[in-house]
Every structure is written in C-alpha cells, then in structure tokens.
Write a protein that holds these residues in place. Structure first.
Motif, PDB file in Angstrom:
ATOM      1  N   ARG A  99       0.826  -1.209   0.000  1.00 14.81           N
ATOM      2  CA  ARG A  99       0.000   0.000   0.000  1.00 14.81           C
ATOM      3  C   ARG A  99       0.860   1.259   0.000  1.00 14.81           C
ATOM      4  NH1 ARG A  99      -5.239   1.014   1.951  1.00 14.81           N
ATOM      5  NH2 ARG A  99      -5.309  -0.957   3.082  1.00 14.81           N
ATOM      6  N   ASN A 100       1.901   1.273   0.811  1.00 20.20           N
ATOM      7  CA  ASN A 100       2.743   2.469   0.906  1.00 20.20           C
ATOM      8  C   ASN A 100       3.585   2.684  -0.346  1.00 20.20           C
ATOM      9  OD1 ASN A 100       1.839   3.043   3.499  1.00 20.20           O
ATOM     10  ND2 ASN A 100       3.404   1.773   4.453  1.00 20.20           N
ATOM     11  N   LYS A 101       3.995   1.595  -0.999  1.00 18.26           N
ATOM     12  CA  LYS A 101       4.914   1.734  -2.134  1.00 18.26           C
ATOM     13  C   LYS A 101       4.210   1.744  -3.476  1.00 18.26           C
ATOM     14  CE  LYS A 101       9.400   0.097  -3.722  1.00 18.26           C
ATOM     15  NZ  LYS A 101      10.526  -0.826  -3.464  1.00 18.26           N
ATOM     16  N   TYR A 102       3.107   1.000  -3.596  1.00 16.00           N
ATOM     17  CA  TYR A 102       2.433   0.867  -4.892  1.00 16.00           C
ATOM     18  C   TYR A 102       0.998   1.372  -4.879  1.00 16.00           C
ATOM     19  CZ  TYR A 102       6.423  -2.190  -5.650  1.00 16.00           C
ATOM     20  OH  TYR A 102       7.701  -2.690  -5.745  1.00 16.00           O
ATOM     21  N   GLY A 103       0.552   1.932  -3.773  1.00 18.72           N
ATOM     22  CA  GLY A 103      -0.750   2.560  -3.737  1.00 18.72           C
ATOM     23  C   GLY A 103      -1.885   1.592  -3.461  1.00 18.72           C
ATOM     24  N   ASN A 104      -3.101   2.149  -3.435  1.00 14.75           N
ATOM     25  CA  ASN A 104      -4.298   1.355  -3.138  1.00 14.75           C
ATOM     26  C   ASN A 104      -4.585   0.313  -4.214  1.00 14.75           C
ATOM     27  OD1 ASN A 104      -5.062   2.350  -0.651  1.00 14.75           O
ATOM     28  ND2 ASN A 104      -6.171   4.063  -1.517  1.00 14.75           N
ATOM     29  N   HIS A 105      -4.303   0.643  -5.483  1.00  9.87           N
ATOM     30  CA  HIS A 105      -4.576  -0.303  -6.566  1.00  9.87           C
ATOM     31  C   HIS A 105      -3.687  -1.540  -6.439  1.00  9.87           C
ATOM     32  CE1 HIS A 105      -7.081   2.773  -7.969  1.00  9.87           C
ATOM     33  NE2 HIS A 105      -6.209   3.449  -8.690  1.00  9.87           N
ATOM     34  N   GLY A 106      -2.413  -1.328  -6.167  1.00  9.39           N
ATOM     35  CA  GLY A 106      -1.526  -2.465  -5.955  1.00  9.39           C
ATOM     36  C   GLY A 106      -1.924  -3.272  -4.733  1.00  9.39           C
ATOM     37  N   TYR A 107      -2.380  -2.591  -3.685  1.00  5.27           N
ATOM     38  CA  TYR A 107      -2.853  -3.280  -2.482  1.00  5.27           C
ATOM     39  C   TYR A 107      -4.036  -4.189  -2.811  1.00  5.27           C
ATOM     40  CZ  TYR A 107      -5.329  -3.845   1.967  1.00  5.27           C
ATOM     41  OH  TYR A 107      -5.996  -4.366   3.043  1.00  5.27           O
ATOM     42  N   THR A 108      -4.963  -3.697  -3.624  1.00  2.00           N
ATOM     43  CA  THR A 108      -6.137  -4.497  -3.987  1.00  2.00           C
ATOM     44  C   THR A 108      -5.740  -5.770  -4.724  1.00  2.00           C
ATOM     45  OG1 THR A 108      -7.471  -2.488  -4.139  1.00  2.00           O
ATOM     46  CG2 THR A 108      -8.326  -4.451  -5.230  1.00  2.00           C
ATOM     47  N   LEU A 109      -4.810  -5.659  -5.663  1.00  2.00           N
ATOM     48  CA  LEU A 109      -4.393  -6.826  -6.442  1.00  2.00           C
ATOM     49  C   LEU A 109      -3.639  -7.841  -5.588  1.00  2.00           C
ATOM     50  CD1 LEU A 109      -3.246  -4.927  -9.653  1.00  2.00           C
ATOM     51  CD2 LEU A 109      -5.239  -6.426  -9.463  1.00  2.00           C
ATOM     52  N   VAL A 110      -2.706  -7.376  -4.776  1.00  2.00           N
ATOM     53  CA  VAL A 110      -1.929  -8.294  -3.937  1.00  2.00           C
ATOM     54  C   VAL A 110      -2.822  -8.945  -2.883  1.00  2.00           C
ATOM     55  CG1 VAL A 110      -0.005  -8.455  -2.312  1.00  2.00           C
ATOM     56  CG2 VAL A 110       0.209  -7.035  -4.346  1.00  2.00           C
ATOM     57  N   HIS A 111      -3.762  -8.190  -2.335  1.00  2.00           N
ATOM     58  CA  HIS A 111      -4.695  -8.757  -1.368  1.00  2.00           C
ATOM     59  C   HIS A 111      -5.519  -9.881  -1.994  1.00  2.00           C
ATOM     60  CE1 HIS A 111      -8.505  -8.928   0.946  1.00  2.00           C
ATOM     61  NE2 HIS A 111      -7.710  -8.765   1.990  1.00  2.00           N
ATOM     62  N   GLU A 112      -5.945  -9.678  -3.237  1.00  2.00           N
ATOM     63  CA  GLU A 112      -6.726 -10.703  -3.928  1.00  2.00           C
ATOM     64  C   GLU A 112      -5.898 -11.976  -4.140  1.00  2.00           C
ATOM     65  OE1 GLU A 112     -10.298 -12.040  -5.469  1.00  2.00           O
ATOM     66  OE2 GLU A 112      -9.880 -10.094  -4.542  1.00  2.00           O
TER      67      GLU A 112
END
Length: 675
Positions: A99-112
């Motif tokens: 989340r801190n390095k790649y933003g909310n969009h990256g967080y959503t993908l990695v969480h999935e």
C-alpha cells in the motif's frame, strides 16, 4: 523439511486461524510424519478420502504443501512447506508495504492474490474491476450521507507514490467518467510483476527444492552409465546441474524480464517523473495491456522472497533513522529501493550461484549516484540534516576513499588474500578542487544557516547540482558510519555505491541480541557476553579480571546464562582423574546456536500469544457469535448494547495487543533468520 516443535505448532495454529481446522489437521500430520500419500494421511488423521482430498486441494491452492509424483508407481507424495506457512504471519506487513509503495490499486491486487493463494491475470482484472466499483459506490454513499448531516471521520493519507487513501480521495479518482479501470488494472499488474512482487506459477513451484535437484541429477546421470569418475566428470556434472537449476529458477522471471524489456520499467519511471504523469499512463498502460493480454491465462502468486527484500529495506531504513536521522534515512531508503531491483532474494542459494572471477561476484550489485538521484523524491529536503564544516577540517581522500571489497565478518573463518593497501584503491575525487568546496558550501546556505535549495549558488552551479551534492553528502555519512550502511566502491564521475548486507545484518543481529541479553540478564550479563564474543574461549579464572567483576558473581551469572542457552562451557581435564580442581573450564559464545535457540523461543512466545487469543475468544464466544451476524457486522455500536458491546470492545483491544505482539516477535525472527 525439519522444523522444531515450536515452529511446527506455530505453523499449524496460523493455518487453523486463517483457513480452518481441516487444512491445519492435515498440515500437522505432514509436519510430524514427513511426506505421505493420501492413504497414509487418511489413516493418520482418521479422515475419509473426500475430506483429505478437499484439505489437500486447499493447501495446494494456498502454496502450503509440495507434491511429487513417483514416475514408476504414479503415486503422489505430499510434503509440508513450513516456510510458506510461517510467512502467513507477514501477510499484514506485506500488504502495508504494498500500500505504501504501490498505492491502493496495488494493495487491492496483492490482497486478492493472497486470499486466493494464486490467480489468473484475467481473474485478477475482473476482481479488480468489481472491487473498484464497490469502493466507488461506497465512497459515493459515504459522501451522500455526510452531505445529509451525518458526520464523516475519514482519515486521508498520502503515500510515497502520491496515491491518497480515504473515501474522499476515492471519489476524486472516480469523478472522471472516462477513467479506464481495466487499463489501471493492467498498469498496476505490470508494475507489480516488473518489481517482482507477483510472479508466475510454474509446475516446478509445487515441488520441493530437494525433489527438483534430485530430478535434475537423475536426468544428467543418464549420460554417465558407469558413474562419475574423476574430478573432471564430477565438476562437469555439477556445472550442468547448476545451469539447469538456474534455468528452472529463471522460468518464473520470464514474464518479469519481458515486462522490463517491453514496459521499460526503469525508463518508464524516469519518463513519468519528467512529464508529471501526463504521458506515463498512456505509455505504461499501452505496453502493459499488450504484454499481459498475451499472457492472459498466466497464473500469478505472491513472491515472498522479493517481499522479504522490501521488508528488509524498511527495517534497515528504520535502523538508519534511529542512529543518524530522518533525512539521511530517506536517502538510504531510496538507495535501497534502486539497489533492490537487482536483488531477487535476501539469502543467496550458494548451490546455484556460480563464483565468477569478476568484481561483481565478490562485491554484489552496485548503483551510481545519478541513479539514486533520479529516483529521489522531490519532497525530501536533502539540505537538512547535514552540516558543512570549514575547508581545512575536511580530509577529502579519507572521506571519499573507495573500498573495493566488503568488510570481513566477525568471527568468520573466511580469509581474503589481499595485499596491504589493496582494499583502498584511491579516491574518486583525486582531482578534487578544494577551493570549489568552500564556495559551493557557501552558496548552498544563507548567512543565518537556513537551507534554500531553490536559490542558485554563488559560483553559478545549477540547482540540480547543489541538490545532487547534498544528497551525496548523506551517502558519505552512511558510508562513514561504523555500522557500514553503505560502501563507496568505485566510480570517478558519479560514484558507485553498494550495501554489504551480510556484515550489516550481522551487526543488526548483535544489536538485537544484546538488547535481549540486557533485558534478561542485566548489564553484567551483557558485559560477559561481549567479552566472550570478542575474545573467544576464556578460562573461568581469567574472565573475572577481564570483566572487572568478583569471581562468585561471574560464576553465578555465567551459570544463569548457560541455563538460558546463551553461553556454553567446555571442560578440559588436566589428567585422567577428571576432578574439578584439575579441570579447566572454558566459556564461549556460539552465535549460530544462540540465534537458533532465540528464534525457537520467539516462536514459542508467538504460539502462546495465539493460544491466549483462542482462550479470549472462548470466554466471549456468545458476544462474538452475535457480532458475526450479517445484520450486526459493521454496526456493532448500535446493535450491541450494554455489557455485550463492552465485552466486544474489550476483546478487540486484547486481540490487537496479542496480534501486535506477534508482529513484533516476527521482527526478531526475521532479523535472526530470514534477512
């Protein structure tokens, strides 16, 4: 894979906490009995074949077990992957880092991907679209409620990529009706794959490293029907096996290399910086879409090795911040981010890596000052946190000396055959103009000591040169530190820098270990440990004089530390009678054994925290069962009243403390074992 009792119990508790009792029961049997078939697992766990197959399917989906098929009998054997099971403790850290390095969009993908274990690119794009639409609708609903008079306490946070968090920011993102969510998904997926956070799943990923090596060795042994004879055939066989293993390992980076070639990851970052984001989305989105559409059915999973590299960077950044300062730590974080693009994992596999006779094989990857400067955030004020002494107090050759080889590990048996003075090969500023140093320093600062980088220097240097010079001073501060955060390793034009992670992490291990020893045994125990670590084996009669302590106090403290597993003693009898009076007692400190025991005890503490969490849940099972209802979830304050809400709040507070303690204990395990 052999693990201790505490580590095995921790892995089983983590799987039961996240995925239920059935997978954890099968995983516990695999850890206790080793590799087994479906029939053997059913016999040992008293489960029917349907339950066993379902549990194994869940564990395979989550990459928690290996499986290998016997080519002769066709029987499939399953083996527990304790490394992947332990990494479940770091799920929150990984998501926070993303989340801190790649933003909310990256967080959503990695969480999935973490939830599913592994997923296709097509499924991730669809899930990303659904998640973004749900958040968009939720943001609109929250804004509508706030406009109707309902208070809205949204906390907004801006991360390093300029992506804002919070419902108000999500609404701003979706104000543009032409915003292409699918293109955003492709762009962020390409960025995560190019950075190595996500990697394709290959068939070999489901086999243990031992099985992969055994298969490769059997394949090459067919070329030697009479067996290996002589050192020439042995070295040739080992070289072929190494090359094949490296080829297998590189299959998971095929898409990453393709994206780096087509997507031009590093150049794309520079272009985004130059064009203020105007042409960045068009450039990266078009390239990402064309490349990923060709690999639309590729299955991705989280690359824990690369995530550990990123988490190690955060740990070293905090370490530098505590010792030196915030601004220097931010510069150090930028250098580590640039350097980590060339580092796939924290610990190098010595059985695969080939020892070459070039400098890079001995000194590791390097980065230039210009590369770090291009990635440095403009929000960092590099003029702060450093001072500029007078010209006559600076020894340029010593401050900018180049060290070709990394420092030797403490207590290491490695001996480098270097000539005297070969380590320091000179300075990259041998032709340095000393008069320009004072003029430049005067131009960077005002009369009142204020830092103003926006002004042009007195000698006509552009602002970029002043900022580059100031950033370089932070790098030199890191290089001069006794901890060895950075090593100045060459380059006369822009300078080359590297980080010797092995001696740096050894120093950090000593710091963490000294803290544990001091908290448990006091200052006297820490003093004795440092003496033994520095001197090696010492007689119990010599130790009191070195420690400046009384002999009875030394004996009591040493016995206490030996019972705790931090020190060991070796008895050397002078004659065959073996009496205590005729025996020499040598005390010594074994670093590897101490670290293993400390890691095992730390895992035991983590097990206790999770067990205490189960007890707390059992005490409040009625309240928690009510809180899990669909009509109550999210509205606990209004639906739960009286003592029920009080019990619920108390449990949430206890749960946060216990899970937070597990995260802090995991930091110790990471430093001692994984970094």
């Amino acid at each position: 894979m052999l693990v201790t009792k505490n580590v095995a119990e921790l892995c089983v508790l983590l799987i039961r906490e996240l995925y239920g009792q059935l997978p954890s029961r099968i995983f516990a049997d695999l850890l206790g009995r080793g590799r087994s078939t479906v029939v053997q697992i059913a016999q040992h766990t008293s489960l029917n074949f349907r339950q066993v197959r379902h549990g194994i399917a869940v564990l395979i989906q989550l990459n928690l077990i290996y499986h290998n098929t016997d080519p002769e009998s066709g029987i499939v054997n399953y083996e527990a992957n304790s490394y992947a099971a332990y990494n479940l403790t770091r799920t929150g850290k990984i998501l926070d880092m993303v989340r801190n390095k790649y933003g909310n969009h990256g967080y959503t993908l990695v969480h999935e991907v973490l939830v599913q274990g592994h997923a296709k690119i097509s499924d991730l794009v669809k899930a990303f679209q659904v998640r973004r639409n749900e958040q968009h609708e939720g943001a609109n609903g929250a804004n509508g409620a706030s406009q109707n008079g309902t208070s809205h306490n949204g906390h907004n946070h801006v991360n390093g990529n300029g992506v804002t968090n919070g419902t108000d920011d999500l609404d701003m993102v979706y104000k543009d009706e032409d915003f292409d969510i699918e293109a955003q998904a492709f762009d962020n997926l390409a960025q995560l794959i190019a950075a190595g956070i996500l990697e394709p799943v290959t068939p070999m990923a489901y086999q243990s490293p031992q099985d992969i090596r055994s298969t490769v060795e059997q394949e090459f042994m067919a070329d030697y029907p009479t067996g290996l004879r002589g050192s020439k055939q042995t070295s040739e066989f080992e070289r072929n096996v190494r090359d094949k293993l490296r080829e297998i390992q590189g299959e998971s980076t095929r898409l990453k290399r393709k994206l780096e070639l087509e997507f031009t990851y590093e150049l794309g970052a520079k272009r985004r910086k130059l064009t203020n984001g105007a042409a960045a989305n068009e450039f990266s989105g078009a390239k990402a879409r064309s490349v990923l559409l060709e690999e639309f059915d590729t299955v991705l999973r989280v690359n824990y090795d690369k995530c550990m590299v990123e988490l190690r960077n955060l740990r070293l950044k905090r370490y530098a911040e505590d010792l030196i300062g915030n601004i220097t730590a931010q510069v150090y974080e930028t250098l580590l981010a640039v350097l980590s693009k060339k580092i796939p994992r924290c610990q190098v596999d010595r059985s695969i890596e080939v020892e070459e006779d070039n400098d890079d094989a001995h000194t590791g990857p390097r980065v230039t000052t210009q590369e770090v400067f291009e990635q440095l955030s403009s929000a960092i004020d590099v003029s702060a946190g450093i001072g500029f002494p007078s010209e006559d107090t600076i020894d340029i050759r010593r401050a900018e000396k180049i060290r070709r080889y990394p420092p030797q590990l403490k207590g290491s048996t490695l001996h480098q055959e270097l000539e005297e003075g070969e380590e320091i090969v000179g300075s990259d500023d041998e032709d340095y103009d000393h008069s320009g140093e004072a003029a430049a320093n005067y131009g960077y600062h005002g009369q009142n000591g204020s830092d103003d980088v926006k002004m042009q220097t007195d000698d006509g240097l552009p602002v970029g040169a002043a900022r580059l010079h100031q950033m370089r001073q932070h790098l030199l501060i890191l290089a001069e530190s006794k901890e060895g955060f950075v090593r100045h390793c060459g380059g006369r034009d822009f300078g080359e820098w590297t980080v010797d992670f092995e001696p740096l992490m050894q120093h950090l291990k000593f710091v963490e270990l000294d803290t544990i020893i001091e908290n448990r045994f006091g200052r006297h125990g820490l003093r004795l440990t440092r003496i033994l670590r520095e001197k090696g084996k010492i007689d119990d009669k010599t130790l009191p004089s070195l420690a400046l302590m009384k002999k009875p106090d030394v004996h009591v403290k040493m016995a206490e530390m030996e019972m705790g597993g931090f020190l060991d003693v070796q008895e050397v009898p002078r004659d065959n009678n073996r009496t205590a009076a005729r025996t020499i007692f040598f005390w010594f400190f074994d670093l590897d054994r101490t670290l293993q025991r400390t890691v095992d005890n730390t895992c035991k503490s983590m097990v206790r925290c999770l067990q205490r969490l189960d007890v707390e849940r059992l005490k409040r099972k009625d309240v928690l069962a009510t809180a899990e209802r669909k009509d109550v979830r999210g509205n606990e304050e209004t639906m739960l009243r009286g003592y029920a809400y009080t019990e619920y709040v108390q449990f949430i507070d206890v749960e946060k403390k216990l899970l937070g303690q597990v995260m802090r204990l995991d930091d110790i395990v990471a430093v001692f074992r994984d970094y």
